[in-house]
Enzyme design. Structure first.
Site, PDB file in Angstrom:
ATOM      1  N   HIS A  18       0.844  -1.208   0.000  1.00 31.75           N
ATOM      2  CA  HIS A  18       0.000   0.000   0.000  1.00 31.75           C
ATOM      3  C   HIS A  18       0.879   1.258   0.000  1.00 31.75           C
ATOM      4  O   HIS A  18       0.598   2.226  -0.702  1.00 31.75           O
ATOM      5  CB  HIS A  18      -0.885   0.046   1.259  1.00 31.75           C
ATOM      6  CG  HIS A  18      -1.912  -1.035   1.361  1.00 31.75           C
ATOM      7  ND1 HIS A  18      -2.025  -1.848   2.473  1.00 31.75           N
ATOM      8  CD2 HIS A  18      -2.880  -1.437   0.503  1.00 31.75           C
ATOM      9  CE1 HIS A  18      -3.039  -2.689   2.296  1.00 31.75           C
ATOM     10  NE2 HIS A  18      -3.570  -2.475   1.109  1.00 31.75           N
ATOM     11  N   LYS A  42     -14.789  -7.742   5.808  1.00 36.00           N
ATOM     12  CA  LYS A  42     -14.180  -8.626   6.798  1.00 36.00           C
ATOM     13  C   LYS A  42     -14.041  -7.811   8.075  1.00 36.00           C
ATOM     14  O   LYS A  42     -13.659  -6.657   8.012  1.00 36.00           O
ATOM     15  CB  LYS A  42     -12.792  -9.089   6.336  1.00 36.00           C
ATOM     16  CG  LYS A  42     -12.753  -9.436   4.871  1.00 36.00           C
ATOM     17  CD  LYS A  42     -11.553  -8.798   4.146  1.00 36.00           C
ATOM     18  CE  LYS A  42     -11.946  -8.267   2.792  1.00 36.00           C
ATOM     19  NZ  LYS A  42     -10.942  -7.507   2.085  1.00 36.00           N
ATOM     20  N   ARG A  96      -2.069  -6.272  -7.896  1.00 37.23           N
ATOM     21  CA  ARG A  96      -0.933  -7.143  -7.603  1.00 37.23           C
ATOM     22  C   ARG A  96      -0.763  -8.217  -8.657  1.00 37.23           C
ATOM     23  O   ARG A  96       0.324  -8.473  -9.131  1.00 37.23           O
ATOM     24  CB  ARG A  96      -1.126  -7.831  -6.242  1.00 37.23           C
ATOM     25  CG  ARG A  96      -0.931  -6.915  -5.070  1.00 37.23           C
ATOM     26  CD  ARG A  96      -1.429  -7.544  -3.811  1.00 37.23           C
ATOM     27  NE  ARG A  96      -2.840  -7.892  -3.948  1.00 37.23           N
ATOM     28  CZ  ARG A  96      -3.609  -8.306  -2.965  1.00 37.23           C
ATOM     29  NH1 ARG A  96      -3.098  -8.477  -1.768  1.00 37.23           N
ATOM     30  NH2 ARG A  96      -4.874  -8.574  -3.149  1.00 37.23           N
ATOM     31  N   SER A 134      -2.965  -7.870   3.380  1.00 32.41           N
ATOM     32  CA  SER A 134      -3.227  -7.581   4.790  1.00 32.41           C
ATOM     33  C   SER A 134      -3.704  -8.839   5.507  1.00 32.41           C
ATOM     34  O   SER A 134      -3.359  -9.071   6.669  1.00 32.41           O
ATOM     35  CB  SER A 134      -4.304  -6.496   4.925  1.00 32.41           C
ATOM     36  OG  SER A 134      -3.867  -5.301   4.340  1.00 32.41           O
TER      37      SER A 134
HETATM   38  O1  PNS Z   1      -8.715  -2.708   0.648  1.00 33.31           O
HETATM   39  P1  PNS Z   1      -9.967  -3.248   0.043  1.00 33.31           P
HETATM   40  O2  PNS Z   1     -10.786  -3.960   1.084  1.00 33.31           O
HETATM   41  O3  PNS Z   1      -9.712  -4.076  -1.179  1.00 33.31           O
HETATM   42  O4  PNS Z   1     -10.813  -1.953  -0.443  1.00 33.31           O
HETATM   43  C1  PNS Z   1     -12.115  -2.092  -0.950  1.00 33.31           C
HETATM   44  C2  PNS Z   1     -12.770  -0.714  -1.110  1.00 33.31           C
HETATM   45  C3  PNS Z   1     -12.754   0.060   0.199  1.00 33.31           C
HETATM   46  C4  PNS Z   1     -12.046   0.088  -2.161  1.00 33.31           C
HETATM   47  C5  PNS Z   1     -14.227  -0.948  -1.593  1.00 33.31           C
HETATM   48  O5  PNS Z   1     -14.857  -1.899  -0.781  1.00 33.31           O
HETATM   49  C6  PNS Z   1     -15.055   0.326  -1.588  1.00 33.31           C
HETATM   50  O6  PNS Z   1     -14.875   1.201  -2.409  1.00 33.31           O
HETATM   51  N1  PNS Z   1     -15.960   0.432  -0.586  1.00 33.31           N
HETATM   52  C7  PNS Z   1     -16.792   1.615  -0.393  1.00 33.31           C
HETATM   53  C8  PNS Z   1     -18.209   1.351  -0.827  1.00 33.31           C
HETATM   54  C9  PNS Z   1     -18.337   1.508  -2.321  1.00 33.31           C
HETATM   55  O7  PNS Z   1     -18.038   2.536  -2.893  1.00 33.31           O
HETATM   56  N2  PNS Z   1     -18.807   0.427  -2.955  1.00 33.31           N
HETATM   57  C10 PNS Z   1     -18.946   0.367  -4.386  1.00 33.31           C
HETATM   58  C11 PNS Z   1     -17.631  -0.003  -5.029  1.00 33.31           C
HETATM   59  S1  PNS Z   1     -17.899  -0.397  -6.691  1.00 33.31           S
END
Ligand code: PNS
Length: 166
Positions: A18, A42, A96, A134
């Protein structure tokens, strides 16, 4: 360098992968807003405020050259709404491996549908961090393994403290 980007994620915890993305995004964008999702699917190891605090510490310690152009905020709700209220025209994500691609493509297309003016920019995670996640960090550390080559010192210190406390 112009513009502002949002880099959303769970960051539970932030890894060297990150940080690599933050550094490279700061090479392209004038300002990078790291958005820490309050309630990732999670159940997180620590709450969003604590995750954000660790990220600020890690960016300050390991990326001093760009730290003043990196903001760390917590958010609940849609990433595109965070981008809009942060004045960001781009969403940054790291890729990744091929295995990340499908989910990331779906998110990028959906976000574009929700907010056509906001585009997603991907950085290929540096090869040395390509295997990092993570969840693996949490698992290894939970079993008492050494994760100091996978996370910034700010995280390693906290994980060591948590292991000792158990
Ligand atoms: O680190 P992660 O868990 O892969 O991140 C995922 C994240 C936070 C980018 C995604 O879950 C997100 O954008 N969540 C916010 C809610 C949202 O906008 N949902 C629609 C995404 S298409």
């Amino acid at each position: 360098m112009t513009g502002r980007a949002v880099y959303p994620g769970s960051f539970d915890p932030i890894t060297l992968g990150h940080l690599d993305v933050i550094e490279r995004a700061a090479g392209v964008f004038e300002r990078v807003v790291v958005g820490v999702l309050v309630n990732p699917r999670k159940s997180p190891m620590s709450d969003a405020l604590a995750r954000a605090e660790v990220i600020r510490e890690a960016v300050g310690e390991t990326l001093p050259g760009v730290a003043e152009r990196v903001d760390v905020v917590t958010f609940d709700g849609l990433t595109v709404d965070l981008a809009a209220r942060s004045g960001a025209g781009s969403i940054v994500r790291g890729l990744r491996a091929v295995s990340d691609f499908e989910a990331e493509m779906q998110m990028a297309h959906t976000n574009r549908k929700l907010a056509p003016a906001i585009d997603t920019i991907f950085f290929m995670t540096a090869l040395e961090h390509a295997y990092l996640s993570s969840s693996l960090v949490k698992e290894i550390s939970g079993f008492g393994g050494d994760v100091s080559l996978m996370v910034p010192p700010a995280v390693a210190r906290r994980l060591r403290g948590a292991t000792i406390a158990r």
